[in-house]
Design a protein around this motif. Sequence first.
Motif, PDB file in Angstrom:
ATOM      1  N   ARG A 167      28.204 -71.659  -1.953  1.00 44.51           N
ATOM      2  CA  ARG A 167      27.483 -72.859  -2.408  1.00 44.51           C
ATOM      3  C   ARG A 167      26.001 -72.553  -2.631  1.00 44.51           C
ATOM      4  N   ARG A 171      29.834 -76.812  -6.346  1.00 41.85           N
ATOM      5  CA  ARG A 171      28.993 -77.774  -5.628  1.00 41.85           C
ATOM      6  C   ARG A 171      27.542 -77.301  -5.574  1.00 41.85           C
ATOM      7  N   GLY A 172      27.354 -75.999  -5.402  1.00 34.97           N
ATOM      8  CA  GLY A 172      25.997 -75.474  -5.392  1.00 34.97           C
ATOM      9  C   GLY A 172      25.297 -75.680  -6.724  1.00 34.97           C
ATOM     10  N   ASP A 184      33.105 -74.521  -3.917  1.00 41.17           N
ATOM     11  CA  ASP A 184      31.814 -74.422  -3.235  1.00 41.17           C
ATOM     12  C   ASP A 184      30.727 -73.939  -4.192  1.00 41.17           C
TER      13      ASP A 184
END
Length: 591
Positions: free
Chosen positions: A279, A306-307, A303
């Motif tokens: 992330r 999402r980052g 992930d």
Amino acid sequence: MTASFFLEQLTFSGGESIHLEPDSIVVIVGPNNAGKSATLREIRSKQVTEAYKTTRSHVIANVRMGRTGTTEEFLERMAPYWQPESGYYQLTALGDPDVSTGQFGQLGQFGLSYMGFDPAKTPENMLRLIWEQGHLSTLPNLFIGLLDLSTRINATEPADVFNLTTDIPYHPIQKMCVNPVLADRLSRYFQRAFGHALIVNRTFGNTMPLHCGPLPPFAPGEDRVSPSYARKLQALPLLQNQGDGMRSFAGCLLEVTAAASFVLMIDEPEAFLHPPQARFLGTLLAKEKPAGRQLIIATHSGDLLRGLLDANPSSLQIIRLTREGHLNHARTLDKERIRTLWDDPILRFSNTLDSLFHEQVVLCEADGDCRFYASLLEATLSEDTDTRMPDVMFTSTGGKHKIPTIAKALASIGIPTRAIVDFDILNSESPLREAVEALGGNWDEFQPRWKQVKAGVEQRKPELETPHVRKEIEKLLSEVSTAIFPNDVAKSIREVLKRASPWDEAKQLGLGAVPKGQLRQVAETLLADLRRLGLFIVETGEMESFVPTVGGHGNAWLAEVLRKDLRQDPHLENARKFVQGLFSPLPRATS
């Protein structure tokens, strides 16, 4: 304006053409074996070998390049490679092609060196010709770079020592050497990810390696080239001897911040990283992408995605690939819909975005529902070695009211989406109507029958009428004498209120709460049509109603049920049939 080449349009084997923006971050997602990594390889191959007609591809049917800026702006961008002493551009590291076969001799095929030119002495008129005629394959490492795992690992190998006054720093470690601000920034990122600084050793000998560890302080009279300080550095671990996760993370950042490529493609940057590091890397890739460059990322990681969303890049574009037979289909996720999902504080920390990496998704009201239905699905298929396990993700929406928003976003990019809800969703028009419309249904076709069923449930006389409810609650309150309201009394009051509502009873009885006869038939056809749409209403009322012999509710009930033989326990037969019915074919989304 900054001169730049960029990917303007990708046409996939399934026929879809996706328009890309310059200076953008494009993320390619999808289930396993959908063609994500192959997309990057084939883009690179088509450009590096643009005149080599035997190049074959399976995922990408066509690549169209775009260009911004003038020839003069392109030359300005190439200024770092100008050698005033020789009067030529030094492009040694930019013109090395990735192929070594084929017929050479014409401009635009496989690099300057194959055409008899010395890349270290490229005349200005050659650069003008390259730009004006769009010969990308002449300088493949300048126009399009592919950063796979091996390339990222190799980026962390020691760089050659170079002459600061005459040589051009091509290697990322060389660029860290001449740019202390960049070196410090990358070190801080590495420190945050792994707890170690990232340090260039300029005194190692003929090469400059990277060390990781605590940054040694300067003793009085020491500087970076002092022998005593050099010994401190050499005592630190070398990055090249560390695990692939550390090296891949560092290699990504080194190449993204220092690479010359106009378009940089990264294949699975999350490889070997734990979720928090993946992330964080996503955030850094968005933050560190140089202006005027295009970043294309193929990933299997929610992930990492999402980052990227954490960084909130306005230029983010998400493409989802799927495969049907030998054809690869592509859809673009609407920016506003993904932003709507991401701005929700509950969904931001859920696993909803992971659904992009599965073939199909089932939305449930709560985490316990997900565990129950997923466990039953696994149990029904675990002994059938000839049947492929569905690539399905069960995800919690945190309640009925979130289902329409998430279902609409997922269905809009072709993810087969289903939702499981308790029977009491029929209690009110919202969110039932929104859920029907999000799944592609016409509410006008359902509303008349819904009204009939709702009226039928509500005509049932509650177990307690208002005077009785008031009397029971007053009796419970009269027994309270403590300053803190007792939990057991609060629970008893809630039970009284539940018995006063026909919909609380309906949530436990399901279709049993609908009067028998014609109205029951209307309810059954209504639920059947909703199932065909992808909205599965629990006919027995709620999850706990599948096994009424087990007491309790929520996690307590679930823990007891999961101890049973999920495959053969007779009390779970209706639940097994319900789960098996989830995966009948649904209409393909077209929005």
